[in-house]
Scaffold this active site. Structure first.
Site, PDB file in Angstrom:
ATOM      1  N   GLY A 223       0.337  -7.933  17.158  1.00  0.00           N
ATOM      2  CA  GLY A 223       1.429  -6.960  17.167  1.00  0.00           C
ATOM      3  C   GLY A 223       1.144  -5.815  16.228  1.00  0.00           C
ATOM      4  N   ASN A 224       2.182  -5.046  15.900  1.00  0.00           N
ATOM      5  CA  ASN A 224       2.029  -3.955  14.942  1.00  0.00           C
ATOM      6  C   ASN A 224       3.335  -3.746  14.191  1.00  0.00           C
ATOM      7  OD1 ASN A 224       3.698  -1.894  16.395  1.00  0.00           O
ATOM      8  ND2 ASN A 224       2.142  -2.275  17.962  1.00  0.00           N
ATOM      9  N   ARG A 225       3.346  -2.806  13.258  1.00  0.00           N
ATOM     10  CA  ARG A 225       4.488  -2.681  12.338  1.00  0.00           C
ATOM     11  C   ARG A 225       5.611  -1.781  12.860  1.00  0.00           C
ATOM     12  NH1 ARG A 225       1.477  -0.330   7.720  1.00  0.00           N
ATOM     13  NH2 ARG A 225       3.566   0.396   7.168  1.00  0.00           N
ATOM     14  N   SER A 226       5.547  -1.377  14.107  1.00  0.00           N
ATOM     15  CA  SER A 226       6.618  -0.517  14.621  1.00  0.00           C
ATOM     16  C   SER A 226       7.973  -1.223  14.501  1.00  0.00           C
ATOM     17  CB  SER A 226       6.341  -0.181  16.092  1.00  0.00           C
ATOM     18  OG  SER A 226       7.502   0.358  16.681  1.00  0.00           O
ATOM     19  N   ALA A 290       4.979   1.675  20.434  1.00  0.00           N
ATOM     20  CA  ALA A 290       3.650   1.454  19.867  1.00  0.00           C
ATOM     21  C   ALA A 290       3.041   0.302  20.664  1.00  0.00           C
ATOM     22  CB  ALA A 290       3.761   1.102  18.395  1.00  0.00           C
TER      23      ALA A 290
END
Ligand code: C5P
Length: 420
Positions: A223-226, A290
Site C-alpha cells: 500500500g501507500n501513505r495516502s 494514489a
C-alpha cells in the site's frame, strides 16, 4: 456518513458560504442547542446569519446565545418595533432559509403554507431554497401525518431535506429516526444551496481517491501513505456546487457528505472496475487516487510463515491497469478530466508527460516531501498544468481550497463546451 464534528475544514470565510445570506429558523425542540453551533459555524465560514426563533424555541435556548455567535440580533416577533415588514425583507434578502431543528409542528405548518409567526411568514414571503432538518421523537416522526407533511415538502422543488438521523434521542426517549442531523451535515446542505447554480449543477462528477491495497497474502498488503483527504475534498467541493458525485475510494477514515455516493474499494483492479462503470456518463472526472503501480502476481491463500519462507522472501509483481488512462478513453466528448502527479523532482516536466500519456485535460502537480504538502496533511501546494496554457502555481492552502480551485477550472471548461 457523518463525522459528528461541527465543520470539516478550517473555520475561516470561504466559498460557498462566504457572502451568503442565511435565515436560520430554530423551532422548539431539544436539538435547538446544536443550532447555536450551526449558527456559529455558518458565521465563521462567512455567511450573514439571521436567526429567527419560534416561541417554543425560546424555551430551549435564548436569543442571546445566537446573538453572541452571529453578532446580529436574533429575531422572534412578527409584530415588533423591528419593522412591520420584517418577514418580507428577511425572506427577500435570504439566499437560503435553513430550518434546524424543524419540529413536527413546523413541518405541518410549512406543508400547508401557514404564515402564523415570524418564521413561517418569512418562509412564505421568500423564494429562496429551504433546507429542512427535522428533529423530533421517533414516534412523532413515524406518525402518518408527519410523514404525509414531509412527503409534501419533499415533492416541492424549493425544499431540501437533511435527515433526520437515527441514534440516541433526548434523555429517556430511546433511539430511532428523529435525531437532528449533525451541524456539519447541515452546514454542507446550506453550502450546496449557496454553491449551486453554475455549470457543475446537475453535472455527473467521478472522483478517485485514497490509496489502494494489493494483497500479498491473507493478512498483508502492498500500500501507500495516502489518507484519502484530497479525494474526499474534491468530492465534497463538486457536491457543494450541485454535482451528482461518485467517489471511488480506497481505504480512508475521512467522511464524505451524505449526498456523495461513495464506492469503497481495496485494490487497483476493483477501483478500475468501479470507475469504468460510471466513466461514460461522467461530465468530469478527477483522478486523485494514489494507485499502486504494481500488485503481487499471486496472492498466497493463508498467511506466509517466516518458518517456511526463511530469511529471504521474493514477491513477484505485475503492473496494475492505468485507471485514469482507461477511463479518459471512454469519457464522452466535451467532458473534462483532471489527474494528479506527485513527484520528487522535475515536477513540471514529469507532470506534462503524464498529462499527454494519459490523455488528461489538466494535471495537478505536487512535490513529495514538501512541508504541508502531499500525503496525510490537511494542506497542499500545487501547480496546475493544462494543454497549451502556462502552469498555474497556487500558494499553500487547505486541500478543500485546492479542490475548490480545481472545480473552478472544471466549471470554466464545461462552460466553454456549452458555448462552443
Ligand atoms: O502514479 P502516477 O504518477 O502515474 O499517477 C498519475 C495520475 O494517474 C493520478 O491522477 C493517478 O490517480 C492516476 N493513476 C491511475 N491508475 C494508475 C496509476 C495512476 O489512475 N494505475
Amino acid at each position: 456518513m457523518s463525522s459528528g464534528g461541527p465543520v470539516r475544514d478550517a473555520r475561516e470565510p470561504c466559498a460557498p458560504w462566504k457572502g451568503g445570506r442565511v435565515v436560520l429558523g430554530v423551532c422548539g425542540g431539544i436539538a435547538a442547542y446544536k443550532s447555536v453551533q450551526l449558527a456559529r459555524d455558518l458565521t465563521l465560514l462567512g455567511a450573514t446569519v439571521d436567526v429567527v426563533l419560534t416561541g417554543a424555541a425560546r424555551n430551549f435556548v435564548a436569543p442571546l446565545s445566537f446573538e453572541g455567535v452571529t453578532g446580529r440580533g436574533a429575531l422572534t416577533e412578527l409584530f415588533s418595533v423591528e419593522g412591520a415588514a420584517l418577514h418580507v425583507s428577511l425572506g427577500r434578502e435570504a439566499d437560503c432559509v435553513c430550518i434546524a431543528p424543524a419540529t413536527a409542528d413546523f413541518i405541518a405548518r410549512a406543508a400547508s403554507g401557514r404564515a402564523s409567526d415570524l418564521l413561517t411568514t418569512a418562509v412564505v414571503a421568500s423564494g429562496a431554497p429551504v433546507v429542512v432538518a427535522p428533529a423530533m421523537n421517533d414516534a412523532m416522526f413515524a406518525h402518518p401525518r408527519t410523514q404525509a407533511n414531509l412527503a409534501r415538502l419533499d415533492a416541492a422543488p424549493r425544499y431540501h431535506r437533511v435527515g433526520p438521523a437515527t441514534g440516541y434521542l433526548a434523555a429517556g426517549e430511546g433511539s430511532g429516526p428523529g435525531r437532528m442531523t449533525e451541524p456539519c451535515e447541515i452546514v454542507d446542505a446550506v453550502g450546496r444551496v449557496l454553491g449551486g447554480g453554475g455549470e457543475l449543477s446537475g453535472a455527473r462528477v467521478v472522483v478517485t481517491g485514497g490509496p489502494t491495497r494489493e494483497p500479498i497474502d491473507a493478512v498483508r498488503y502492498l500500500g501507500n501513505r495516502s489518507s484519502g483527504k484530497i479525494g474526499v475534498a474534491l468530492a465534497r467541493a463538486a457536491w457543494l456546487r450541485g454535482a451528482d458525485v461518485t467517489l471511488v475510494t480506497g481505504p480512508t477514515t475521512v467522511p464524505a457528505p451524505d449526498g456523495v455516493e461513495v464506492v469503497r474499494v481495496e485494490t487497483a483492479c476493483q477501483m478500475r472496475d468501479a470507475v469504468l462503470a460510471v466513466a461514460r456518463e461522467a461530465d468530469a472526472a478527477v483522478f486523485a487516487a494514489a494507485v499502486s503501480d504494481y500488485r503481487p502476481r499471486e496472492v498466497k491463500s493463508g498467511k506466509i510463515k517466516r518458518r517456511e519462507a526463511g530469511n529471504s522472501l521474493t514477491v513477484g509483481l505485475t503492473a496494475n491497469p492505468d485507471i485514469a488512462a482507461g477511463a479518459v478513453a471512454r469519457m464522452k466528448a466535451g467532458s473534462v478530466s483532471v489527474g494528479f502527479a506527485l513527484e520528487t523532482s522535475d515536477l513540471v516536466a514529469r507532470a506534462e508527460a503524464k498529462l499527454a500519456a494519459k490523455g488528461l485535460d489538466w494535471i495537478v502537480g505536487n512535490r513529495a516531501g514538501e512541508d504541508g504538502a502531499g500525503f496525510e496533511t490537511d494542506t497542499n501546494r500545487v501547480t496546475i498544468l493544462g494543454r497549451g496554457v502556462a502552469p498555474r502555481e497556487l500558494p499553500l492552502m487547505s486541500k478543500f481550497g485546492v479542490a475548490w480551485k480545481i472545480m473552478d477550472i472544471i466549471e470554466e471548461r464545461l462552460g466553454e463546451g456549452v458555448e462552443g
